[in-house]
Scaffold this motif. Structure first.
Motif, mmCIF file in Angstrom:
data_model
loop_
_atom_site.group_PDB
_atom_site.id
_atom_site.type_symbol
_atom_site.label_atom_id
_atom_site.label_comp_id
_atom_site.label_asym_id
_atom_site.label_seq_id
_atom_site.Cartn_x
_atom_site.Cartn_y
_atom_site.Cartn_z
ATOM 1 N N VAL A 40 0.453 -25.524 4.498
ATOM 2 C CA VAL A 40 1.733 -26.197 4.297
ATOM 3 C C VAL A 40 1.937 -26.386 2.804
ATOM 4 N N TRP A 44 9.805 -24.750 -0.399
ATOM 5 C CA TRP A 44 10.546 -24.499 0.837
ATOM 6 C C TRP A 44 10.224 -23.108 1.339
ATOM 7 N N ASP A 45 9.924 -23.027 2.633
ATOM 8 C CA ASP A 45 9.575 -21.755 3.263
ATOM 9 C C ASP A 45 10.857 -20.914 3.379
ATOM 10 N N LEU A 68 6.809 -32.746 13.981
ATOM 11 C CA LEU A 68 7.368 -31.986 12.852
ATOM 12 C C LEU A 68 7.597 -32.939 11.685
ATOM 13 N N ASN A 69 7.565 -32.399 10.481
ATOM 14 C CA ASN A 69 7.932 -33.215 9.325
ATOM 15 C C ASN A 69 9.468 -33.301 9.317
ATOM 16 N N ARG A 72 11.932 -32.563 6.485
ATOM 17 C CA ARG A 72 12.182 -31.190 6.035
ATOM 18 C C ARG A 72 13.098 -30.434 7.000
ATOM 19 N N VAL A 105 14.693 -25.414 10.805
ATOM 20 C CA VAL A 105 13.277 -25.788 10.728
ATOM 21 C C VAL A 105 12.509 -24.650 10.063
ATOM 22 N N GLU A 106 11.655 -25.008 9.096
ATOM 23 C CA GLU A 106 10.849 -23.970 8.435
ATOM 24 C C GLU A 106 9.738 -23.483 9.368
ATOM 25 N N GLN A 108 6.658 -22.790 8.550
ATOM 26 C CA GLN A 108 5.385 -23.499 8.315
ATOM 27 C C GLN A 108 5.400 -24.882 8.962
ATOM 28 N N ASN A 109 6.544 -25.547 8.972
ATOM 29 C CA ASN A 109 6.675 -26.867 9.593
ATOM 30 C C ASN A 109 6.448 -26.746 11.107
ATOM 31 N N GLN A 112 2.716 -25.707 11.903
ATOM 32 C CA GLN A 112 1.668 -26.711 11.713
ATOM 33 C C GLN A 112 1.786 -27.805 12.783
#
Ligand SMILES: Cc1cc2nc3c(=O)[nH]c(=O)nc-3n(C[C@H](O)[C@H](O)[C@H](O)COP(=O)(O)OP(=O)(O)OC[C@H]3O[C@@H](n4cnc5c(N)ncnc54)[C@H](O)[C@@H]3O)c2cc1C
Length: 387
Positions: A40, A44-45, A68-69, A72, A105-106, A108-109, A112
């Motif tokens: 992470v 930004w992804d 989720l974060n 972000r 939503v990214e 990576q977010n 993870q």
């Protein structure tokens, strides 16, 4: 190694399927070709997804959404679609009595949060390796590290080039769009107000700027092959300068966000002739690959997972989870949604790619017409939301 259900492929769709099945009480093995934890990064992804209500409902049910974060994630409140001749269409959540159409939503977010949930899943083992061979009766699968797996049901979540789909001999329709999706992120001088903007720019392809938190946007440029090569050879400042022509009025000056490197993904249509075979169910890109212009590939994949979970958990007690009737129910439940999305995305990419005068005129009239009919518009909005 033995289990009831083995999921092959640990993309987001495979992870969600394995998680849902383990939470439902099945003994599950998730086969991960690469099992390194998602790194992470504070940057930004560039890989982002517009997740709709179908996806959010599944992720909430799996207790992933709240992991989720949320700082972000950007809600999408409206979509503006414009074409090169000035015709436009506005779809907004408010017209369908909703507050959000989708959420950006990214990658990576998302991954993870899925990884964190998988660590707590009961009866689930993650096995590293790549599938290499399978017995003709689909009872035993061998990985490249010689681990042998036995399962009642195999779930093919192994992406667009699905190895399991090939092993089952499932035929497919294939078309390369001759385009690549070029992605990178920018900050914008003017607030985006939660609007996802899309420009159909004829021979230059399709440009989408999706809202990120604060004054930032994520670009998905479905660019013809030659243009995509040019874009990939340029700096992100040069890409911003090209974009100014289309989005300057709406978003002001664009400034590239780190890592200031674009990425490109080939765009293709893949329509397998079946989503199932004896003891096999396909999900996600293994089951269908659509043009990303409507941002729905991942949403379709999460829709597959929901339908598969329903078919398996609601089966009669005496049926095995790989029972042919259970798989048929899954395939039937997905048929309409998948076909509709294939026709919509493929049709729109052809319609807006057309440079033939009368087609362009009809297309512009169509957009104006939809804008004037609230009922028609509401149906489009609900479809985009996955409702
Ligand atoms: C530019 C672009 C923008 C997009 N935007 C959106 C969007 O906004 N919204 C949206 O909903 N969708 C979007 N999509 C679509 C979305 O990216 C895909 O539909 C989604 O990532 C598919 O996920 P998947 O898990 O099915 O496949 P993948 O992510 O491809 O995962 C497949 C996994 O299987 C593994 N694997 C492959 N072969 C084997 C093997 N033999 N053994 C074991 N494992 C194997 C791979 O390593 C990989 O981990 C977009 C696509 C593109 C190209």
């Amino acid at each position: 190694m033995q289990c009831q259900i083995a999921v092959i492929g640990n993309g987001a769709v495979g992870k969600a399927a394995a998680l849902g099945l383990a939470q439902a009480g099945f003994e599950v093995i998730l086969v991960a070709a690469s099992n390194t934890p998602v790194a992470v990064s504070p940057e930004w992804d560039a890989r982002v997804f517009a997740l709709n209500h179908t996806a959010r409902n599944l992720l909430s049910k799996l207790k992933v959404w709240d992991a989720l974060n949320l700082q972000r994630i950007a809600p999408v409140e409206a979509m503006h679609v414009m074409d090169e001749d000035g015709a436009s269409l506005v779809l907004d959540a408010y017209s369908a009595n909703q507050t959000e159409m989708a959420w950006i939503v990214e990658d990576q977010n998302l991954n993870q949060a899925l990884d964190a949930a998988l660590r707590f899943a009961p009866r689930l083992q993650i096995v590293s390796g790549k599938s290499e061979s399978i017995t003709p009766d689909f009872s035993e699968l061998t990985l490249d590290n010689k681990t042998v797996l036995q399962a009642q049901l195999w779930i093919g979540a192994d992406g667009a080039q699905s190895w399991l789909r090939n092993q089952a001999g499932i035929g497919l329709d294939y078309r390369a769009y001759g385009q690549r999706g070029v992605v990178c992120n920018f900050s914008c001088a003017t607030p985006h107000h939660g609007v996802a903007r899309q420009w159909f720019v004829g021979e230059q392809g399709i440009i989408a700027l999706l809202p990120l938190p604060d004054q930032q946007v994520s670009l998905v440029w479905s660019a013809p092959q030659a243009l995509s090569e040019t874009l990939m050879s340029e700096s992100t400042e040069q890409i911003a300068a090209r974009l100014a022509r289309y989005c300057g009025a709406a978003l002001g000056e664009l400034t590239p966000l780190p890592p200031q490197r674009a990425q490109a993904f080939p765009l293709q249509f893949i329509g397998p002739h079946s989503m199932t075979a004896p003891r096999l169910a396909l999900v996600g890109d293994a089951a269908h690959v659509v043009h990303p212009l409507a941002g729905h590939g991942m949403n379709l994949g999460f829709g597959d997972v929901s339908a598969l979970l329903d078919a398996i958990t609601q089966r009669e007690a005496w049926r095995a989870c790989g029972d042919q009737r259970v798989l048929q129910r899954y395939a039937r439940a997905r048929k309409e949604d998948v076909l509709l999305m294939q026709l919509t995305t493929d049709g729109l990419s052809r319609l807006f790619g057309a440079q033939f005068g009368p087609i362009k005129t009809a297309r512009n009239a169509g957009m104006t017409l939809v804008n004037k009919f609230p009922f028609l518009k509401k149906q489009l909005i609900l479809q985009a939301m996955g409702k």
